[in-house]
Structure formats: C-alpha cells, structure tokens
Design a protein around this motif. Structure first.
Motif, mmCIF file in Angstrom:
data_model
loop_
_atom_site.group_PDB
_atom_site.id
_atom_site.type_symbol
_atom_site.label_atom_id
_atom_site.label_comp_id
_atom_site.label_asym_id
_atom_site.label_seq_id
_atom_site.Cartn_x
_atom_site.Cartn_y
_atom_site.Cartn_z
ATOM 1 N N UNK A 199 3.604 -5.795 -11.702
ATOM 2 C CA UNK A 199 2.980 -6.363 -10.509
ATOM 3 C C UNK A 199 4.009 -6.341 -9.390
ATOM 4 N N UNK A 200 3.699 -5.620 -8.315
ATOM 5 C CA UNK A 200 4.598 -5.477 -7.169
ATOM 6 C C UNK A 200 4.053 -6.328 -6.027
ATOM 7 N N UNK A 201 4.891 -7.217 -5.505
ATOM 8 C CA UNK A 201 4.521 -8.120 -4.415
ATOM 9 C C UNK A 201 5.339 -7.740 -3.191
ATOM 10 N N UNK A 202 4.691 -7.207 -2.177
ATOM 11 C CA UNK A 202 5.432 -6.620 -1.062
ATOM 12 C C UNK A 202 4.955 -7.127 0.285
ATOM 13 N N UNK A 203 5.912 -7.329 1.173
ATOM 14 C CA UNK A 203 5.600 -7.547 2.574
ATOM 15 C C UNK A 203 5.521 -8.993 3.002
ATOM 16 N N UNK A 204 5.223 -9.151 4.281
ATOM 17 C CA UNK A 204 5.110 -10.470 4.888
ATOM 18 C C UNK A 204 3.791 -11.123 4.499
ATOM 19 N N UNK A 205 3.642 -12.378 4.873
ATOM 20 C CA UNK A 205 2.403 -13.105 4.623
ATOM 21 C C UNK A 205 1.625 -13.266 5.924
ATOM 22 N N UNK A 206 0.312 -13.190 5.866
ATOM 23 C CA UNK A 206 -0.481 -13.344 7.087
ATOM 24 C C UNK A 206 -0.547 -14.798 7.535
ATOM 25 N N UNK A 259 0.838 -1.195 0.000
ATOM 26 C CA UNK A 259 0.000 0.000 0.000
ATOM 27 C C UNK A 259 0.875 1.249 0.000
ATOM 28 N N UNK A 260 1.972 1.217 0.756
ATOM 29 C CA UNK A 260 2.897 2.346 0.739
ATOM 30 C C UNK A 260 3.465 2.569 -0.664
ATOM 31 N N UNK A 261 3.907 1.484 -1.306
ATOM 32 C CA UNK A 261 4.460 1.596 -2.652
ATOM 33 C C UNK A 261 3.426 2.195 -3.605
ATOM 34 N N UNK A 262 2.207 1.679 -3.525
ATOM 35 C CA UNK A 262 1.138 2.183 -4.392
ATOM 36 C C UNK A 262 0.886 3.665 -4.152
ATOM 37 N N UNK A 263 0.917 4.084 -2.890
ATOM 38 C CA UNK A 263 0.674 5.490 -2.551
ATOM 39 C C UNK A 263 1.745 6.392 -3.145
ATOM 40 N N UNK A 267 11.440 1.030 -3.538
ATOM 41 C CA UNK A 267 10.783 0.182 -4.531
ATOM 42 C C UNK A 267 9.997 1.032 -5.524
ATOM 43 N N UNK A 268 9.247 1.995 -5.006
ATOM 44 C CA UNK A 268 8.470 2.879 -5.879
ATOM 45 C C UNK A 268 9.388 3.656 -6.820
ATOM 46 N N UNK A 269 10.535 4.107 -6.303
ATOM 47 C CA UNK A 269 11.474 4.833 -7.140
ATOM 48 C C UNK A 269 12.031 3.982 -8.263
ATOM 49 N N UNK A 270 12.282 2.704 -7.975
ATOM 50 C CA UNK A 270 12.787 1.790 -9.002
ATOM 51 C C UNK A 270 11.737 1.595 -10.096
#
Length: 315
Positions: free
Chosen positions: A139-146, A45-49, A262-265
């Motif tokens: 497609x960006x896949x980010x973060x831990x898994x629940x 969500x941060x990357x998308x923002x 990541x967003x910058x890349x």
C-alpha cells in the motif's frame, strides 16, 4: 521475477498536471507559451502509472472530483490501473508547471484541492477493504492532503496494513509526514528538505542524511530513502546505506521524478533485489522520468541502460 504481488496506490489529493513550455519565462512580464500538455496526475497516480508500465498489477485509490473525472478514467484504462477511486462533488484541482527550456528552470503553481471531509476518507477506507478482498501486498500512500482532512489521515491506512501484513510506503511532507513516521510504515521517501523540516536539522551532506536515516531505521522503519535532487539519493536499511548518484542524460522536467523513485523502490522489493540493486533501479527510474514531459517513464530496456550510469558509494 518473484510471485506476483498486488499493489495499491492511494492519492487523496490528485491533480491534472498542466505542463506549459515557455522559453525565457519571467515574472512581471508577458510570456509566450510554445506548447502545453495536460496529464492525469498526483503523486500516487504517478507511482501507479510507473508500476503498471513495468507489468505490476496496481489498483488506484483515493478521491476524484466528479466534474472532470474523464481524463483520469481514460488514463487508468490506457495504462492498466484498476480504478477504485471514490468520486466526490466538484472538480479535481489543476497544477501548473511552467518549463523554461533554455535554463531548465521549472515554476510550479500548485492548488490546494477540493474541500473534503472525514466521510470521504471513510469511503476511501471502504474501497480499500474491497480491493483487499483479492489480496494486497503493498500500500503506497503519496502526496499532500486535501482541504478538510487532518494530518493524521494516513494513520488508519498504516494501522490497517500492519494488521493485515500489507507493507506500506509513505511519500508526503510536513504534518502528514510527522504523523506517518510515528506510525512506523515500512518505507518512507522524503526529499532532503522535507527531512530537514521534520528533524529540524541542516543535513548538509549525504553523510548527514545517512546518519539521520539510520536513526529512523533503528526506530522501527525498515527502509528510508531520501532524494537529494542533483546530489542523488540515500538508501538506508538495517543492512547498510548507499549514496546513489547519476547524471541524467536529458532533463525536460522534474515532474514525477520523486514518484518514479518510489515506484523503483517498490519494483525492486517485488523483484527481490538487494539494497544495492534496488538503489540502482530507483535512481534509474527517477532520471528516466526527468527526460519525459508529464508523468512518464522510459521503456524497461532503457531503464536497464540507465542503471549502468548509477554510481553507488557505501556510506
């Protein structure tokens, strides 16, 4: 700017980021907070923002708890993220970040997230198929898994992207990172500690990190970006490698700094930047986020100024 490219950012374990400012914070004592702020968060969500702030069309995917979805839906509307999240029973977790301004020390208390299942993951996959009807380039896949999802949960998305020609970016750690690397996404962005744990190697210097990144590139990953905290970051492709470093003008919190990189890349790729230019942009995004409370990033004009602070060394 190149032709418009559509981006999807997937967050399976989002969080409400509660940032608490507590000067002189210490353990085993009574601490007084001077302010608090809550933001819709989670790495993807941060990357998308950040990408939406720079005018990119972004769709957000993943899992959200029904009980406290309002903060997220309001955030998506405010920043311009297309909401394709799957709602599940229960509440999205809250992560607490305690900032001690005099020392710039940050204490994180991250919760595990809601219990989920393979059925929930299948629902997210269907949402991705629907989002891709209008075309999807990244497609960006980010973060831990629940809780409830296995380490290989990202694999189906990487395989789907490869079949459709959609480029993939992965930013995760531990078992999910190991599984994702085996699937050869286009870009990975571990931090140096995550890469150490994956390779079981000390990686004491930027040169060590660059050597490790080259090995991964030779093995089929197009770009490896390794963030190293105050030591900057290493950016590596088949064309070469750079060690990028810049001193942040202001450090308020580290929340979102890696996500901003990541967003910058991705922004650099969409803009058709060279590896050198992309490295500057990604570092500028990251140090810009360091000066903001919560997952925020400065205006594009300020990012351009921060790019001039970045020192690049071929490595």
């Amino acid at each position: 700017m190149s032709a418009v490219q559509r981006i999807a950012s997937l967050t399976l374990n989002p969080a409400i980021d509660q940032t608490v400012v507590a000067p002189g914070f210490s353990l085993d004592s009574v601490n007084r907070a001077t302010s608090t702020q809550s933001d819709a968060g989670g790495k993807g969500i941060n990357v998308a923002s950040f990408l939406a702030r720079f005018g990119h069309p972004v769709v957000g995917l993943g899992l959200l708890g029904e009980d406290n979805e309002a903060m997220f839906t309001q955030h998506f509307q405010r920043v311009g993220i297309e909401d394709a999240f799957t709602r599940i029973k229960g509440a999205t977790r809250t992560n607490i970040k305690i900032i001690d301004p005099p020392t710039n020390r940050i204490t994180d208390l991250n919760f595990p997230g809601a219990q989920t299942s393979a059925h929930d993951l299948e629902a997210v996959e269907r949402a991705l198929m629907m989002a891709a009807i209008d075309g999807l380039d990244w497609l960006i896949l980010s973060g831990s898994l629940p809780l409830g999802l296995s380490d290989d949960s990202y694999l189906r998305f990487i395989k789907w992207a490869r079949m459709t020609g959609c480029k993939t970016v992965v930013d995760t750690s531990g078992g999910p990172l190991k599984e994702a690397i085996a699937a050869k996404p286009d870009v990975i962005k571990p931090n140096v500690q995550e890469l150490r744990e994956y390779l079981l190697a000390p990686l004491a210097s930027p040169e060590d990190v660059a050597d490790a990144a080259r090995t991964l590139v030779e093995d089929g990953i197009s770009m490896v970006v390794v963030s190293m905290g105050h030591q900057g970051a290493v950016f590596c492709t088949k064309e070469g490698a750079y060690h990028a470093l810049a001193e942040a003008p202001k450090i308020v919190t580290t929340v979102g700094a890696g996500d901003a990189m990541v967003a910058g890349v991705v922004h650099g790729h969409v803009e058709g930047k060279s590896l050198e230019e992309m490295s500057r942009t990604a570092i500028a995004f990251s140090i810009g986020a360091l000066g903001e409370i919560g997952p925020r990033i400065p205006e594009p004009a300020q990012i351009a100024e921060l790019e001039t602070l970045v020192r690049l060394s071929p490595i």
